[in-house]
Write an enzyme that holds these catalytic residues in place. Structure first.
Site, PDB file in Angstrom:
ATOM      1  N   GLN A  97      33.883  75.090 -46.386  1.00  0.00           N
ATOM      2  CA  GLN A  97      34.744  75.879 -45.268  1.00  0.00           C
ATOM      3  C   GLN A  97      35.192  77.239 -45.521  1.00  0.00           C
ATOM      4  OE1 GLN A  97      36.553  73.611 -42.951  1.00  0.00           O
ATOM      5  NE2 GLN A  97      37.432  75.578 -42.035  1.00  0.00           N
ATOM      6  N   PHE A  98      34.019  78.070 -45.082  1.00  0.00           N
ATOM      7  CA  PHE A  98      33.937  79.506 -45.512  1.00  0.00           C
ATOM      8  C   PHE A  98      35.316  79.981 -44.790  1.00  0.00           C
ATOM      9  CE2 PHE A  98      31.888  79.987 -41.361  1.00  0.00           C
ATOM     10  CZ  PHE A  98      32.379  81.056 -41.019  1.00  0.00           C
ATOM     11  N   THR A  99      35.816  79.531 -43.603  1.00  0.00           N
ATOM     12  CA  THR A  99      36.874  80.280 -43.017  1.00  0.00           C
ATOM     13  C   THR A  99      38.181  80.200 -43.832  1.00  0.00           C
ATOM     14  OG1 THR A  99      37.471  78.235 -41.807  1.00  0.00           O
ATOM     15  CG2 THR A  99      36.149  79.722 -40.868  1.00  0.00           C
TER      16      THR A  99
END
Length: 148
Positions: free
Chosen positions: A78-80
């Site tokens: 989940q890079f966000t």
């Protein structure tokens, strides 16, 4: 490295409409890798997540770790989680690690978690995923390896 940890009754991940991972009681872990993160960050978070005593004991008190209750992990990249929203309306993701580095550390985290004896399922790195869960409690915990 950042993680959003949600205690689950059940959770699953779909890619292209097909279920690729599913767990029952345990944790959904949304995992973001930041620029500059190392293997030590993965070790810290894996140890912290596996050791958190947030499952109920016989008297209903949050006193047991995931391994004590036969729980499972579902880990989703989940890079966000590294979004910078301090200015403007459109988030910047420059704080996220480059994909090849993020994948390496994400896989290292999966390997560490898997060695614990806890069943570990995972999403597909870099894919558009649908994540569904039933949060137990609800219990949601934020962890950051830079806040030790």
């Amino acid at each position: 490295m950042r993680a959003v940890l949600q205690r689950t009754i059940r959770a699953e991940v779909r890619v292209d409409g097909k279920i690729i991972a599913r767990i029952g009681r345990g944790f959904l872990v949304l995992l973001g890798v930041a620029r500059g993160d190392t293997e030590d960050d993965a070790v810290f978070l894996a140890d912290r997540i596996l050791g958190l005593r947030v499952f109920a004991d016989a008297s209903g008190k949050m006193n047991l770790a995931i391994g004590n209750v036969g729980g499972e992990l579902l880990v989703v990249s989940q890079f966000t989680l590294l979004a910078d929203t301090e200015s403007g309306r459109r988030p910047s993701f420059t704080g996220a690690a480059p994909p090849e580095e993020a994948r390496r550390l994400y896989e290292h985290f999966l390997s560490l978690a898997g060695k614990s004896g806890v069943k570990v399922e995972h999403g597909e790195f870099g894919a558009m995923m649908e994540v569904e869960l039933v949060n137990d409690g609800p219990v949601t915990i934020l962890l950051d390896s830079r806040n030790r």
